[in-house]
Write a protein that holds these residues in place. Structure first.
Motif, short mmCIF file in Angstrom:
data_model
loop_
_atom_site.label_atom_id
_atom_site.label_comp_id
_atom_site.label_asym_id
_atom_site.label_seq_id
_atom_site.Cartn_x
_atom_site.Cartn_y
_atom_site.Cartn_z
N HIS A 64 -3.93 -5.89 3.15
CA HIS A 64 -3.78 -4.48 2.79
C HIS A 64 -4.88 -3.69 3.50
O HIS A 64 -5.77 -3.12 2.85
CB HIS A 64 -3.87 -4.29 1.27
N GLU A 111 0.47 1.47 -6.66
CA GLU A 111 -0.12 2.37 -7.65
C GLU A 111 0.95 3.27 -8.28
O GLU A 111 0.66 4.36 -8.75
CB GLU A 111 -1.24 3.20 -7.03
N THR A 159 -5.06 3.06 -10.22
CA THR A 159 -4.68 3.80 -9.02
C THR A 159 -5.69 3.48 -7.92
O THR A 159 -6.77 2.94 -8.18
CB THR A 159 -4.66 5.32 -9.26
N TYR A 160 -5.34 3.84 -6.70
CA TYR A 160 -6.25 3.55 -5.59
C TYR A 160 -7.59 4.27 -5.74
O TYR A 160 -8.62 3.78 -5.29
CB TYR A 160 -5.60 3.95 -4.26
N GLU A 161 -7.56 5.43 -6.39
CA GLU A 161 -8.82 6.14 -6.59
C GLU A 161 -9.80 5.31 -7.42
O GLU A 161 -11.02 5.44 -7.25
CB GLU A 161 -8.57 7.49 -7.28
N VAL A 191 -2.13 -5.86 -6.73
CA VAL A 191 -1.56 -5.20 -5.54
C VAL A 191 -0.37 -6.02 -5.06
O VAL A 191 -0.42 -7.24 -4.97
CB VAL A 191 -2.59 -5.01 -4.41
N VAL A 236 0.84 -1.20 0.00
CA VAL A 236 0.00 0.00 0.00
C VAL A 236 0.88 1.24 0.00
O VAL A 236 0.57 2.23 -0.64
CB VAL A 236 -0.97 0.00 1.20
N LEU A 285 -6.04 -0.05 2.53
CA LEU A 285 -6.72 -0.01 1.23
C LEU A 285 -8.14 -0.53 1.36
O LEU A 285 -9.09 0.03 0.77
CB LEU A 285 -5.93 -0.85 0.23
N LEU A 316 -10.39 2.20 -7.11
CA LEU A 316 -11.09 1.30 -6.20
C LEU A 316 -12.26 2.00 -5.53
O LEU A 316 -13.26 1.37 -5.19
CB LEU A 316 -10.14 0.77 -5.12
N ARG A 318 -10.32 2.12 2.82
CA ARG A 318 -10.67 3.12 1.81
C ARG A 318 -11.87 2.64 0.99
O ARG A 318 -12.80 3.40 0.69
CB ARG A 318 -9.48 3.40 0.90
N ALA A 355 -1.57 7.75 -0.24
CA ALA A 355 -1.95 6.34 -0.11
C ALA A 355 -2.88 6.11 1.06
O ALA A 355 -3.81 5.31 0.97
CB ALA A 355 -0.71 5.45 0.03
N ASN A 356 -2.63 6.76 2.20
CA ASN A 356 -3.36 6.41 3.42
C ASN A 356 -4.04 7.57 4.11
O ASN A 356 -4.87 7.34 4.99
CB ASN A 356 -2.42 5.71 4.40
#
Length: 876
Positions: free
Chosen positions: A177, A457, A156-158, A329, A19, A180, A160, A183, A43-44
């Protein structure tokens, strides 16, 4: 550094999973630090999981390797480095470049990784450098490369958070994770239309937040996604324009899928109605993200599993746009960084390719090191087989523990023991692999070293030092450069620090190529030392010239060349259950543990949930086995011993064991010694998730425990599991075959005591002892013929932290508890130390209420599924 922060605060990056969480550290000036999530890291956003939140409790120098050692004796760095250079020189003279190797790790920072790869391929002239990422990410790399022409994670994490359907395949995101996963769950709360499907043989913690769980047969992922691809074609959902403009291979991929699809329900073992529900959800949702992890990669068909996922996204054009795409991931913090610098036997630096001679030549000229090999080297499993066969004369292992992590572990240990010359760069003096080394080099740990890491990402983040180097520990890149100098190539390793290495690494990514490459950070090649020190989290690509792509595979295209759909015919796991081995063993991670527990194993609250290694069976498969007994798990490759657990979330016929326990914590429970080294033909990744298994009771003459004020060796008995308790107390769970009276006397000799309180009943096989000194409890021992007859440990452990015993406690010592004491309650929330009993007693009826009453679930949130399940059981 942000001026709003206290002057001593340091922004750095978590050293655990992929992550890549930002961490805010405030050193206390005495070797410790307080740790919090960095609210400004993308990220977090300030959140940390239980492991990350406990980083401040892992900074002890206990068990650290602090000085170089040669042949088991302390040595100077000069002597140790001379020995390393001479060992590799001898191997090169005798066996040539094919006879030397390096085995490295996703725990290395990018700068260490780059230096090591340059040393191996440029100085030694060997491509025999592989990473433990071969065990976790190689199949994803191979699938990306054959589909995209390059190892690129497009999402990217966005995405998700923006998708309408998130499919988790072989990923227990809630535990592996956690940040993540939280999120995703926050996005689902804000937008209830976001649906989650979990594809996993086990009902894991991630299923608690899911709308659909597909408990498919282990190893059958290709059949599932072949059925999906065929259904997408049947419904006319192929994106004809995208396919024509950007792809090739669709027809051959579809033909393979059509052959497998009619058999999908049988091969996956899924109820046809459940399979149809999944197909309807995926086909009917444009914004879909399919996220996968080790349950896909760690397979002898891992590359095809990943390709089958990629095919579905490429066929529908659901890639490269917000809220859609395939997403791999990573398991380790810098698995991506290792791939970037080419620290795998099949890759060159900067995503350059062995199969392109002009790219090999470009790198050779840039490095000015003419020995650069022209082709790939040995992958991890091949490398250690070559070591066993005598084809490797010198091996350097960095920041990883192959004696534990590789399959067929006993064979690997035998190969290490017979190695002509073995160098190990380590932080831990208790590493299984370091025990075999001729030279041991003390490395810097998290908090002491400087560099960068790249997360899942593609975000490059700085890891910054906030502690001085302890003892004689030095950076890995420095040790590599010093050996290169001794081998006559010092002019190519003249870096003054990690900033200079990073600049060179960035420059490599901009070398002249025949085609554009997605991985390009040449725009960072001119960073000054000060700019490098202040580098904010940065997602690649960052080209020196031309536009910077924000997404890959959009209609405009960010890669040249065609994207490829690849046929993926179904292949079952390498070995199938049979009469001798009727079960299937799955392996994986625990919520609060990391790899071989070098850091996490010393933190009491992280060990509290699972203080000893367990093997979980479906209740039907555990029928006839007594609760909590020890069992021997046997496979065609070997055996290990675990405490038995029951889990109705497993498929009947499947078993699960965690992969964390090493010889330092439980020598008899090293699960990878039971795994067969079957590998994927495309990636070389071993099948760590599936092996035939049988389970039998472990016969012992006695079971027991020893509580001590210090950590004792983990070889006290044939079965031993070591775990810390609060207050510096160490718990040693034991079982043995010798006469109980003899074991009792032997164990008593290990504890200091001014007086003893003893209870001995040889006829019943019961023995208990309390070691006393100065009126305080300084140790406890209990032996019994069965685990259920042993007293609880928590109360005795708590008494050992008191300065003196109360009379009622002293009177109750040998019973193991005071008469009015409640039975121990397992820890549920590691972040805030909340037990199951406290959750039951708080009176809340939902997870949010529990959080308000006890704070449980308000930290990293990884325990929220467990809280929900606990509440559901209470209501039932």
């Amino acid at each position: 550094m942000d001026g709003s922060l206290p002057p001593r605060a340091v922004r750095t990056t978590c050293p655990y999973c992929g992550v890549g969480c930002g961490v805010l550290v405030r050193p206390d000036g005495a070797g410790g630090a307080t740790v919090a999530g960095d609210p400004d890291h993308p990220a977090n956003g300030g959140h940390l999981c239980s492991k990350g939140a406990a980083l401040g409790e892992t900074l002890s120098l206990a068990d650290r390797l602090l000085h170089p050692e040669v042949k088991g004796r302390r040595a100077s760095w000069e002597a140790a480095l001379d020995a390393v250079a001479e060992g590799f020189r001898r191997a090169l003279d005798r066996l040539g470049p094919e006879g030397v190797a390096l085995y490295v790790s996703g725990q290395l920072l990018t700068e260490d990784y780059y230096a090591t790869n340059k040393f191996a391929k440029g100085v030694l002239g060997t491509a025999n450098i592989d990473s433990n990422s071969r065990l976790c990410m190689a199949s994803a790399v191979a699938a990306h490369t054959r589909a995209f022409g390059e190892d690129v994670v497009p999402g990217t994490y966005e995405d998700l958070e923006a998708c309408d359907l998130l499919v988790l395949v072989g990923s227990n995101l809630a535990w592996c994770h956690p940040v993540l996963f939280q999120r995703v769950m926050a996005a689902k709360t804000a937008r209830p239309g976001l649906r989650i499907a979990v594809v996993d043989p086990r009902r894991t913690a991630s299923c608690e937040g899911a709308d659909l769980h597909l408990p498919l047969a282990p190893g059958s992922d290709v059949a599932l996604f072949a059925a999906l691809l065929a259904e997408l074609e049947r419904r006319g959902l192929g994106d004809a324009r995208f396919l024509a403009a950007h792809t090739e291979g669709a027809e051959t991929a579809l033909a393979a899928a059509r052959r497998t699809a009619p058999k999908a329900a049988r091969l996956t073992g899924l109820d046809p109605a459940l399979l149809d529900a999944f197909l309807d959800a995926w086909c009917g949702t444009e914004r879909v993200v399919t996220l996968w992890s080790q349950g896909v990669n760690q397979s002898s068909a891992g590359t095809d599993k990943a390709s089958a996922i990629l095919n579905c996204h490429l066929f529908t054009g659901r890639i490269g746009r917000p809220g859609m795409g395939p997403f791999s991931v990573t398991g380790q913090p810098n698995a991506m960084g290792g791939r970037e610098v080419g620290a795998l036997a099949t890759m060159l630096a900067g995503h350059l390719r062995f199969e392109a001679p002009e790219e090999v030549a470009a790198l050779r000229a840039f490095w000015r090191l003419p020995r650069l090999p022209a082709g790939p080297g040995l992958k991890a499993v091949e490398m250690f087989r070559a070591l066993a066969d005598g084809r490797i004369g010198a091996l350097w292992v960095m920041a990883t523990n192959p004696a534990l992590s590789l399959p067929e572990g006993e064979a690997v240990r035998a190969a290490l023991a017979a190695a002509p010359f073995l160098v190990v760069s380590e932080t831990s003096a208790r590493s299984d692999t370091a025990a075999f080394a001729h030279v041991r080099l003390p490395a810097l740990a998290w908090g002491e070293k400087e560099g960068t890491a790249t997360n899942s990402e593609r975000v490059i983040s700085r890891q910054r030092a906030f502690l001085p180097a302890p003892g004689a520990a030095r950076p890995d890149w420095w040790a590599v450069a010093e050996v290169a100098r001794r081998l006559g190539h010092g002019e190519a390793f003249t870096w003054a620090g990690p900033a200079a290495i990073f600049r060179e690494h960035a420059a490599v990514t901009g070398l002249a190529r025949p085609a554009a490459r997605a991985f390009d950070i040449s725009g960072l090649a001119a960073l000054s030392d000060a700019e490098y020190d202040a580098l904010a989290p940065t997602r690649w690509p960052v080209p020196a010239r031309g536009p910077r792509a924000t997404r890959f595979f959009a209609a405009s295209g960010a890669l040249s060349g065609r994207l490829r759909l690849v046929p993926t015919p179904f292949r079952p796991p390498a070995l199938a259950p049979d009469r001798r081995f009727p079960l299937r063993l799955l392996t994986g991670r625990l919520r609060d543990q990391w790899h071989t527990m070098t850091r996490t194993g010393a933190v009491p609250r992280l060990m509290a949930q699972h203080p000893e290694p367990r093997l979980w069976l479906h209740p039907d498969d555990a029928e006839g086995l007594a609760p909590e007994i020890l069992v021997r798990a046997e496979t065609p490759a070997g055996s290990a011993v675990f405490r038995l657990g029951r889990d109705p979330g497993l498929l009947p016929g499947a078993a699960f064991a965690p992969m964390h326990w090493s010889a330092a914590f439980a020598p008899a429970a090293r699960v990878n010694s039971t795994l067969v080294a079957a590998t994927d033909p495309a990636s070389g990744q071993p099948e760590l998730k599936h092996v035939p298994l049988r389970v039998r009771p472990f016969v012992a003459a006695w079971h027991g425990f020893l509580l001590a004020p210090r950590r004792l060796p983990a070889d006290l008995a044939p079965w031993c599991a070591v775990a810390p308790l609060a207050g510096g107390v160490w718990r040693h769970e034991l079982a043995g075959e010798e006469v109980p009276e003899a074991a009792f006397a032997r164990l008593r000799a290990l504890l200091p005591a001014e007086e003893w309180a003893l209870f001995e009943d040889p006829a019943a096989g019961l023995f208990r002892a309390a070691a006393l000194a100065g009126g305080a409890l300084c140790g406890a021992i209990a032996l019994a013929p069965a685990p259920a007859l042993l007293p609880p440990r928590d109360w005795l452990g708590a008494l050992m932290t008191a300065n003196a015993l109360a009379p009622e406690d002293r009177a109750a010592l040998l019973a193991g508890r005071r008469p009015e004491a409640l039975p121990p309650s397992p820890l549920v929330c590691a972040c805030h130390g909340v037990s199951a009993g406290a959750i039951r007693a708080c009176g809340a009826s939902d997870v949010e209420g529990v959080g308000q009453a006890t704070r449980a679930g308000t930290g990293c949130g990884a325990c929220r599924p467990e809280i929900a399940a606990l509440l559901a059981r209470e209501e039932a």
